[in-house]
Enzyme design. Sequence first.
Site, mmCIF file in Angstrom:
data_model
loop_
_atom_site.group_PDB
_atom_site.id
_atom_site.type_symbol
_atom_site.label_atom_id
_atom_site.label_comp_id
_atom_site.label_asym_id
_atom_site.label_seq_id
_atom_site.Cartn_x
_atom_site.Cartn_y
_atom_site.Cartn_z
ATOM 1 N N GLY A 178 27.584 37.849 24.473
ATOM 2 C CA GLY A 178 27.292 37.325 23.137
ATOM 3 C C GLY A 178 26.271 36.202 23.158
ATOM 4 N N HIS A 194 43.386 42.618 39.787
ATOM 5 C CA HIS A 194 42.559 42.041 40.846
ATOM 6 C C HIS A 194 43.421 41.670 42.045
ATOM 7 C CE1 HIS A 194 39.744 39.490 42.922
ATOM 8 N NE2 HIS A 194 38.804 39.802 42.070
ATOM 9 N N ARG A 249 38.721 47.070 44.450
ATOM 10 C CA ARG A 249 39.837 46.261 43.987
ATOM 11 C C ARG A 249 41.116 47.063 43.741
ATOM 12 N NH1 ARG A 249 36.560 42.349 39.731
ATOM 13 N NH2 ARG A 249 35.539 41.184 41.376
ATOM 14 N N LEU A 278 29.477 40.434 35.316
ATOM 15 C CA LEU A 278 28.413 39.518 34.923
ATOM 16 C C LEU A 278 27.138 40.314 34.689
ATOM 17 C CD1 LEU A 278 29.057 36.564 37.414
ATOM 18 C CD2 LEU A 278 30.014 36.974 35.159
#
Lengths: 247, 665
Positions: free
Chosen positions: B64, B285, B350, B465
């Site tokens: 955002g 995780h 993971r 990310l």
Amino acid sequence: MKLTLKIWRQDGPRARGELVTYVVEDISPDMSFLEMLDVLNEQLNAKGEEPIAFDSDCREGICGMCGLMISGEAHGPEKTTTCQLHMRSFRDGETVTIEPWRADAFPVIRDLVVNRSAFDRIIQAGGFISVNTGSAPKAEAVLVPKPNADRAFMAAECIGCGACVAACPNAAAMLFMGAKITHLGELPQGQPERAQRVKAMVAQHDAEGFGGCTNIGECSAACPKGIPLDVISQLNHDLRKAGAGRF
Amino acid sequence: MTELTAPQGVDADYYRVGTPVADTKAPAGPIAEKWTKRKFDASLVNPANRRKLSVIIVGTGLAGGAAGATLGEAGYHVKSFCFQDSPRRAHSIAAQGGINAAKNYKEDGDSIYRLFYDTVKGGDYRARETNVYRLAEVSANIIDQCVAQGVPFAREYGGLLDNRSFGGVQVSRTFYARGQTGQQLLIGAYQALERQVAAGTVEMFTRHEMLELIVADGRARGIIARDLVTGEIETHLADAVVLASGGYGNVFFLSTNAMGSNVTANWRAHRKGAYFGNPCYTQIHPTCIPVSGDHQSKLTLMSESLRNDGRIWVPKRKEDCDKDPRQIPEADRDYYLERIYPAFGNLVPRDIASRQAKNMCDEGRGVGPMVGDFRRGVYLDFSDAISRLGRSAVEAKYGNLFDMYARITGENPYETPMRIYPAVHYTMGGLWVDYDLMSNIPGLFVTGEANFSDHGANRLGASALMQGLADGYFVLPNTIRDYLAKGPYPKLDENSPAVAEARQSVDQRVRTLLSINGERSVDSFHKELGHIMWEYCGMERTETGLMKAIDLIRSLRAEFWRNVRVLGSAETLNQSLEKAGRVADFLELGELMCIDALHRRESCGGHFRAESQTEDGEALRHDDQFCYVAAWEFGGNGEGGMGAPVLHKEDLTYEFIQLKQRSYK
């Protein structure tokens, strides 16, 4: 553990506030300070009393949202954020005073919640590098010596929590500002706007009602990220050079 | 037109099947040319016209914040919203490990195609090829942009950027800023956003929460938001709405999410017609600090990058589980990941690392304090790394993580192995979007973790990310212009029925929550929901467990609306009221997650279905039946709040990558 808490309660920005005493029992030393307040709030809610308002979000010491004055120390007795402070740092039977950050530039919203939007406005004044999306050169095109990159990183660790302001007898935000000046000033990308940046940020800082620095060093001692005092020297250095037109 | 059919067997009671999703609007042609083609075909907006076009963006994290900055720079009128006191607080800030980019600085065989391949494989072949390829394609631009903003990535002595490796891949393509990569990237986006606030293109609304989506004439045209300080209910209108509101891991109560992370923006849009894609896809995780007691409010992640140098083990014998780990000789330790997966060892993806940790603890070989009947922890041991590299080298790489661990647990990880256990971390599911990141409601765009698009059934490390910034800086700004070019859309009156209805429903909800005045706190409901979700819709799921969970959630939700206690008023800062609204939405989402998990009778990615496993206990996918995205349409308000949702399948076609059963052995 059992603690006596004296907590600042204030219904709204214009309401009168006061310290209210609460006793909390069965505290585990493994709890975080904010989890201890969660437990108190559950008890208040069960009794039909409104819970104490306080800010927190990530609860892992990085977002900067939390921040309480704990027995007169910003973020309490350890060098960390309030959310990462654990009850093992307190003694059974201790009395602990909990207040919001105190500064004219951080008005209280409710109880322990304050308005820190002055920090955003200082960043708006110049705490950035002007580079529109898409106009960046290749990252590998600009080398940055490791010592500069490391110092920039150190300064960039600031989480904007405001503890420096709360701890300062003058309610100055010089450490916060110095950290940003140092972060961007250490990097080649930050050079073109270096003079303008420091002048605009300092002007905004003063306009917000923060005080001046008198080299007491409480800011750095309270900083949960250990930002060193020399970022303020860097700030003053940059301001002097900018004023003299020597960048 | 929705054709409805009832599914077979037990599922028939829970959902209905609608028409498949026909088209994701990706351009035809070779995969490497699709994005270029789309950018060329998307209509342009003349710079002079941009300021007449407005965009609402909910959320100021990487997706955002980056979108707000970029659209502001382009000259659009942006209204940006966050519930925190500053856009810099968004939970992207807590991401530790790094960000992937196909720069191939290490000359170790990386390429856009390999990043694409690794991400699709890592997602267990449940992601959309076209979107993932684009993600890999723009990844290198992200690093360029961030470096130019002053993001202080780690560097080598020559002044060049450093890289490290991450789980699920065999190349070093991860850029990082010690253990604070998310913080540094977010501060970069935040500064770019604040620069636009100063320039007057972005209007910032902090301490505001979106509580309803406004849909008029079939288009998303605005939101209803509550000013969390004054309590005022506000109407905000625009030509398009972007949800960048993050993930919904807090449905589990305990997760690595921030306290305020919630599903409300997404769920309100879902109730207004937006499809919810793969809601049950949750990432657990593997490297989190184990739960220490009932008071716990959140779980803390230790970056997966620790698995580069840490070795994971449990004692071979149950009797050794309460011993001091330093006294357990090498021969009595089971480095189980290295044993089972010799090729990837401690760097398996993971989902696999998490499930194996659970298996070890279920076998009774877990370590640490007893929580309930189990020891829920495994060792992550750095003693080899410390003797190989020296303590100072380990400290330079992971110092802040070690400090955080010591602070939380009171133990020194330089001297004794860390204890870790899996925790809910990320939700791959989210609102369904097409290639343009637009939902099925025209004008409603969804970016970052809030959408479902790029990670399939499991996300690789350092990819969140990458996706947030790819969407925010490079993808959305190029696709939303095609929609905006057809605007400005007709001015919407604040008194029109669509706006009035949305406002009224928000008012009504707030009043109801404050008037129930029951006996249980919001947190007590949230915790109970979290227990149900973790037990039955967590790492391992079964048909009977999920059916039980659905019943439990339905009765908990009914009790919530009868018995919750929210004190205070609507006209001030009221944190209980904020939480109550979020938990109310989690109570509905939880049911949809369980229904989605129930219908997916296969194991894939982070979703292990006990009825679907190989002989040696590995996850077994069923590509013949489930190689699709489950896009759920809200079932309407039935008894107890929700009718049976409608399943729309988007078939996943793999033109470029061949489907395989994943193997990391």
